[in-house]
Design a protein around this motif. Structure first.
Motif, PDB file in Angstrom:
ATOM      1  N   GLU A  12       0.684  -1.806   0.378  1.00 54.99           N
ATOM      2  CA  GLU A  12       0.630   0.162   0.117  1.00 54.99           C
ATOM      3  C   GLU A  12       0.710   0.838  -0.251  1.00 54.99           C
ATOM      4  O   GLU A  12       0.581   2.592  -0.621  1.00 54.99           O
ATOM      5  CB  GLU A  12      -0.352   0.160   1.181  1.00 54.99           C
ATOM      6  CG  GLU A  12      -2.462  -0.236   1.276  1.00 54.99           C
ATOM      7  CD  GLU A  12      -2.860  -1.116   2.163  1.00 54.99           C
ATOM      8  OE1 GLU A  12      -4.047  -1.581   2.901  1.00 54.99           O
ATOM      9  OE2 GLU A  12      -2.355  -0.482   3.675  1.00 54.99           O
ATOM     10  N   SER A  16       1.196   3.393  -3.436  1.00 50.75           N
ATOM     11  CA  SER A  16       0.330   5.129  -3.828  1.00 50.75           C
ATOM     12  C   SER A  16       1.135   5.755  -3.176  1.00 50.75           C
ATOM     13  O   SER A  16       1.137   7.104  -4.064  1.00 50.75           O
ATOM     14  CB  SER A  16      -0.512   5.098  -2.068  1.00 50.75           C
ATOM     15  OG  SER A  16       0.454   4.988  -1.110  1.00 50.75           O
ATOM     16  N   GLU A 124      -6.926   6.611  -5.496  1.00 51.66           N
ATOM     17  CA  GLU A 124      -7.934   5.612  -4.137  1.00 51.66           C
ATOM     18  C   GLU A 124      -6.938   4.584  -4.442  1.00 51.66           C
ATOM     19  O   GLU A 124      -6.279   3.873  -5.299  1.00 51.66           O
ATOM     20  CB  GLU A 124      -9.302   4.680  -5.277  1.00 51.66           C
ATOM     21  CG  GLU A 124     -10.119   5.797  -5.188  1.00 51.66           C
ATOM     22  CD  GLU A 124     -11.456   4.952  -5.936  1.00 51.66           C
ATOM     23  OE1 GLU A 124     -12.076   6.188  -5.767  1.00 51.66           O
ATOM     24  OE2 GLU A 124     -11.307   4.175  -7.122  1.00 51.66           O
ATOM     25  N   ASP A 137      -9.145   2.064   0.157  1.00 51.78           N
ATOM     26  CA  ASP A 137      -9.175   3.132   2.144  1.00 51.78           C
ATOM     27  C   ASP A 137      -9.720   2.797   2.109  1.00 51.78           C
ATOM     28  O   ASP A 137     -10.310   3.740   3.487  1.00 51.78           O
ATOM     29  CB  ASP A 137      -9.266   4.814   0.824  1.00 51.78           C
ATOM     30  CG  ASP A 137      -8.980   5.188  -0.546  1.00 51.78           C
ATOM     31  OD1 ASP A 137      -8.140   4.876  -0.912  1.00 51.78           O
ATOM     32  OD2 ASP A 137      -9.702   6.157  -0.860  1.00 51.78           O
TER      33      ASP A 137
END
Length: 253
Positions: A12, A16, A124, A137
């Motif tokens: 993650e 991101s 997202e 999220d």
């Protein structure tokens, strides 16, 4: 071996972080070339993204292996291999369309155990840990409760090769009268996540590489989809999975 939740959190963070920079670099301009056909585009952003993902993951986990779309192939000693699509849906990136992503999955010899897909346009983050669920999220994902294939919204993708594209177009003639409609949005990773989030009821695509589908299939599965991952990859809400699979076979998808 590391806990799948820890691997998910790392995926993650990296997806991101790199994904947001991909969007920034896209606005700054970039060069591109083609690979297998004029439809198969690769940009300097793809190669930068893969290099950066590998560097960030290696810093945290130096003994892991890597497999990336843009050529990274490294054996590890930890039992974990990271499968990376640095920009899945590069054509959408090229045209500044939503539907591209950074996709990262961690797999053992047996199966994928963690993954993350970051959509830079919508900002997202989709993710999943094997046996623990899927999230958007931080919110739990679940597929649609649909039970009637005739009202299903179905996603698909197409090959880069002209002859295969022709056959896929012909197959759509069988599919379209049997469902509500189809969508061709962009990369396979986002498409699979759209099934997981209920934005699509099902999806399919033939000829994907491991980096295209590794994270997305896990996320869809953990959200409750019935998935299939061989030469033909598909995901469908459980209530339509059997007739959808039968239809795919009938149409020669």
């Amino acid at each position: 071996m590391t806990d799948s939740a820890e691997l998910r959190k790392l995926a993650e963070t990296v997806a991101s972080t790199v994904g947001r920079e991909v969007a920034t670099r896209r606005e700054g301009g970039f060069s591109f070339t083609t690979k297998s056909s004029t439809s198969d585009v690769v940009t300097e952003i793809d190669t930068w993204s893969e290099d950066t993902v590998v560097e960030m993951l290696s810093t945290s986990r130096p003994n892991d292996g890597f497999l990336g779309e843009e050529g990274t192939s490294r054996s590890g000693t930890s039992g974990i291999t990271w499968v990376i699509d640095p920009v899945d849906g590069t054509t959408n990136l090229l045209y500044n369309l939503q539907g591209y992503s950074v996709s990262i999955a961690a797999r053992t010899e047996e199966h994928v155990i963690a993954g993350a897909v970051f959509d830079p346009v919508r900002d997202e983050l989709f993710s999943a840990s094997r046996g623990q669920g899927a999230w958007l999220d931080g919110n739990t994902l679940a597929v649609t409760p649909i039970t009637d294939l005739s009202i299903a919204l179905v996603g698909t993708g197409f090959s880069y090769l002209a002859e295969q594209r022709r056959a896929q177009a012909e197959a759509l003639m069988t599919l379209l009268p049997e469902v509500r409609d189809i969508r061709r949005g962009g990369g396979a990773a986002i498409m699979l996540c759209e099934v997981a989030s209920g934005r699509l009821d099902a999806c399919y695509e033939r000829g994907l590489s491991p980096w295209d589908s590794a994270a997305g299939v896990l996320i869809a599965t953990e959200a409750g989809a019935i998935t299939h991952e061989e030469e033909l990859v598909y995901a469908a809400a459980p209530g339509i999975a059997k007739p959808f699979a039968a239809l795919l076979q009938t149409m020669g998808a």
